[in-house]
Scaffold this motif. Structure first.
Motif, short mmCIF file in Angstrom:
data_model
loop_
_atom_site.label_atom_id
_atom_site.label_comp_id
_atom_site.label_asym_id
_atom_site.label_seq_id
_atom_site.Cartn_x
_atom_site.Cartn_y
_atom_site.Cartn_z
N PHE A 84 52.02 47.07 27.15
CA PHE A 84 51.08 48.09 27.70
C PHE A 84 50.14 47.12 28.58
N VAL A 85 50.63 46.22 29.51
CA VAL A 85 50.03 45.32 30.24
C VAL A 85 49.19 46.09 31.22
N PRO A 86 50.06 47.06 31.80
CA PRO A 86 48.77 47.84 32.89
C PRO A 86 47.69 48.51 32.02
N LEU A 87 47.76 48.92 30.78
CA LEU A 87 46.60 49.60 30.10
C LEU A 87 45.70 48.45 29.83
N ALA A 88 46.03 47.10 29.44
CA ALA A 88 45.22 46.19 29.36
C ALA A 88 44.50 45.88 30.55
N LEU A 89 45.07 45.68 31.70
CA LEU A 89 44.42 45.45 32.97
C LEU A 89 43.42 46.47 33.39
N VAL A 90 43.78 47.71 33.04
CA VAL A 90 42.86 48.92 33.38
C VAL A 90 41.59 48.64 32.49
N LEU A 91 41.78 48.25 31.21
CA LEU A 91 40.79 48.17 30.16
C LEU A 91 39.59 47.10 30.75
N LEU A 92 40.47 45.77 31.28
CA LEU A 92 39.70 44.73 31.85
C LEU A 92 38.85 44.88 33.00
N ALA A 93 39.66 45.55 33.72
CA ALA A 93 38.93 45.94 35.48
C ALA A 93 37.43 46.11 35.38
N PRO A 94 36.91 47.21 34.52
CA PRO A 94 35.59 47.40 34.48
C PRO A 94 34.78 46.32 33.99
N ILE A 95 35.22 45.82 32.78
CA ILE A 95 34.49 44.42 32.21
C ILE A 95 34.30 43.15 33.24
N VAL B 154 39.64 35.11 22.98
CA VAL B 154 38.46 34.27 22.27
C VAL B 154 37.40 34.77 22.65
N PHE B 155 37.01 35.34 23.78
CA PHE B 155 35.57 35.30 24.06
C PHE B 155 35.42 37.07 23.54
N GLY B 156 36.38 37.70 23.31
CA GLY B 156 36.24 38.99 22.60
C GLY B 156 35.70 38.76 21.11
N PHE C 143 27.66 44.91 23.04
CA PHE C 143 28.44 43.72 22.86
C PHE C 143 29.53 44.11 22.14
N THR C 144 29.30 44.71 20.89
CA THR C 144 30.45 44.98 20.22
C THR C 144 31.64 46.10 20.71
N PHE C 145 31.01 46.99 21.54
CA PHE C 145 31.97 47.92 22.28
C PHE C 145 32.89 46.75 23.11
N TYR C 146 32.11 45.97 23.97
CA TYR C 146 32.91 45.10 24.79
C TYR C 146 33.78 43.96 24.17
N GLY C 147 33.33 43.73 22.88
CA GLY C 147 34.08 42.94 22.33
C GLY C 147 35.61 43.55 21.61
N VAL C 148 35.44 44.65 21.26
CA VAL C 148 36.41 45.55 20.96
C VAL C 148 37.42 45.65 22.15
N LEU C 149 36.99 46.06 23.29
CA LEU C 149 37.71 46.29 24.33
C LEU C 149 38.31 44.96 24.64
N GLN C 150 37.57 43.75 24.62
CA GLN C 150 38.28 42.53 25.10
C GLN C 150 39.26 42.16 23.99
N VAL C 151 39.13 42.18 22.76
CA VAL C 151 39.93 41.88 21.94
C VAL C 151 41.35 42.80 22.04
N VAL C 152 41.36 44.11 22.37
CA VAL C 152 42.68 44.83 22.35
C VAL C 152 43.25 44.39 23.72
N ALA C 153 42.62 44.17 24.62
CA ALA C 153 43.27 44.00 25.97
C ALA C 153 43.81 42.57 25.86
N GLY C 154 42.92 41.72 25.21
CA GLY C 154 43.76 40.39 25.04
C GLY C 154 44.95 40.39 24.13
N LEU C 155 45.08 41.12 23.18
CA LEU C 155 46.10 41.25 22.26
C LEU C 155 47.26 41.88 23.07
N LEU C 156 47.04 42.93 23.70
CA LEU C 156 48.09 43.48 24.67
C LEU C 156 48.50 42.54 25.47
#
Length: 128
Positions: free
Chosen positions: A69-80, A18-20, A50-63
């Protein structure tokens, strides 16, 4: 435990989806942050962060929502999540609550998916 993991995974996935998406469609109105926090947010928006963050958040949220690929999503979200926490700790402490909740959910999921991360923390990994 499986039900708790599924609930936390879906909740965290929905939050970041949602926030992505809000970075692109602006369906949640937001007031500009005052002072230095607003200046930094303005620069990040102007230069496309913010566009870059938005893309990462949407991808991780969908995963996370798909449960793939939950571990990949968690790795994407950790630095955010770390960035969100540092932003609020240093510039806007009053809004740190949602970031702390997301950090707790992230840590819970990392614990639940620990076998996927275990091999990353060995200094002598097997060679393939």
């Amino acid at each position: 435990m499986k039900i708790a993991v599924m609930i936390v995974r879906i909740l965290l996935g929905l939050v970041f989806l949602v926030f992505g998406l809000n970075f692109f469609f602006h369906f949640i109105p937001q007031q500009p942050a005052p002072g230095d926090a607003g200046a930094i947010a303005g620069l990040m928006f102007q230069h496309g962060w913010f566009t870059f963050y938005g893309v990462l958040q949407v991808v991780a949220g969908l995963l996370l929502l798909a449960g793939r690929f939950v571990p990949l999503a968690l790795v994407l979200l950790a630095p955010i999540i770390v960035n969100i926490l540092l932003f609020h700790l240093t510039l806007a402490p009053s809004g740190i609550g949602p970031g702390l909740v997301c950090a707790v959910l992230e840590v819970f999921l990392i614990y639940a998916y620990w076998p996927a991360f275990d091999s990353l923390l060995h200094s002598h990994a097997e060679r393939y």
